[in-house]
Design an enzyme around this catalytic site. Structure first.
Site, PDB file in Angstrom:
ATOM      1  N   VAL A  12     -34.795  34.492 -58.308  1.00 45.05           N
ATOM      2  CA  VAL A  12     -33.482  34.593 -57.678  1.00 45.05           C
ATOM      3  C   VAL A  12     -32.423  34.422 -58.759  1.00 45.05           C
ATOM      4  O   VAL A  12     -32.450  33.440 -59.511  1.00 45.05           O
ATOM      5  CB  VAL A  12     -33.301  33.502 -56.597  1.00 45.05           C
ATOM      6  CG1 VAL A  12     -31.911  33.562 -55.993  1.00 45.05           C
ATOM      7  CG2 VAL A  12     -34.371  33.637 -55.523  1.00 45.05           C
ATOM      8  N   CYS A  13     -31.498  35.376 -58.833  1.00 49.04           N
ATOM      9  CA  CYS A  13     -30.400  35.262 -59.796  1.00 49.04           C
ATOM     10  C   CYS A  13     -29.541  34.068 -59.394  1.00 49.04           C
ATOM     11  O   CYS A  13     -28.921  34.058 -58.324  1.00 49.04           O
ATOM     12  CB  CYS A  13     -29.563  36.536 -59.813  1.00 49.04           C
ATOM     13  SG  CYS A  13     -28.132  36.408 -60.906  1.00 49.04           S
ATOM     14  N   ILE A  14     -29.522  33.060 -60.247  1.00 49.75           N
ATOM     15  CA  ILE A  14     -28.835  31.823 -59.907  1.00 49.75           C
ATOM     16  C   ILE A  14     -27.322  32.022 -59.792  1.00 49.75           C
ATOM     17  O   ILE A  14     -26.682  31.411 -58.932  1.00 49.75           O
ATOM     18  CB  ILE A  14     -29.195  30.683 -60.893  1.00 49.75           C
ATOM     19  CG1 ILE A  14     -28.738  29.336 -60.363  1.00 49.75           C
ATOM     20  CG2 ILE A  14     -28.652  30.963 -62.273  1.00 49.75           C
ATOM     21  CD1 ILE A  14     -29.408  28.900 -59.085  1.00 49.75           C
TER      22      ILE A  14
END
Length: 128
Positions: free
Chosen positions: A77-79
């Site tokens: 997941v792209c933080i």
């Protein structure tokens, strides 16, 4: 073949995420290698632990988690995108819980570097 799947559609409201999940299942059944699934833009909403499906609907969050648990598929997941959409990890200080986040288990926070690494070792990248 080696694949990376990029999910940019939210868990509910579009068909993107559920189609991506079905595609991932098909890859595994056909003995392809699924390097990782990367959730970006609204796709990060798939990792929101507060998502609750109706009892008679398909639970996409649980399905992603099961895919990771059963087949060891990495769920990145792209933080940065997650933080912009209110998805946060637990905050701890010396093993003491300060704040309970809504970041679902079996998902891993990462940056775009992880997506680039997955693309580099893949034959194909498919975006949903």
């Amino acid at each position: 073949m080696n694949y990376t799947v990029l999910v940019t559609g939210s868990a509910y409201g579009t068909q993107n995420a559920s189609t991506a999940f079905l595609f991932c299942q098909s890859l595994i059944k056909m003995s392809h290698t699924l390097n990782s699934v990367f959730f970006y833009c609204d796709g990060v909403l798939n990792a929101n632990n507060l998502n609750k499906s109706a009892i008679d609907e398909f639970n996409l969050l649980a399905a992603w988690q099961k895919l990771n648990k059963k087949h060891k598929v990495k769920l990145y997941v792209c933080i940065s995108a997650a933080l912009r959409r209110g998805i946060v990890e637990d905050e701890k200080l010396s093993n003491i819980m300060i704040k309970k986040g809504n970041f679902a288990s079996f998902f891993q926070s990462s940056g775009l570097v992880e997506l680039a690494n997955s693309i580099q070792i893949s034959d194909r990248i498919i975006q949903f």
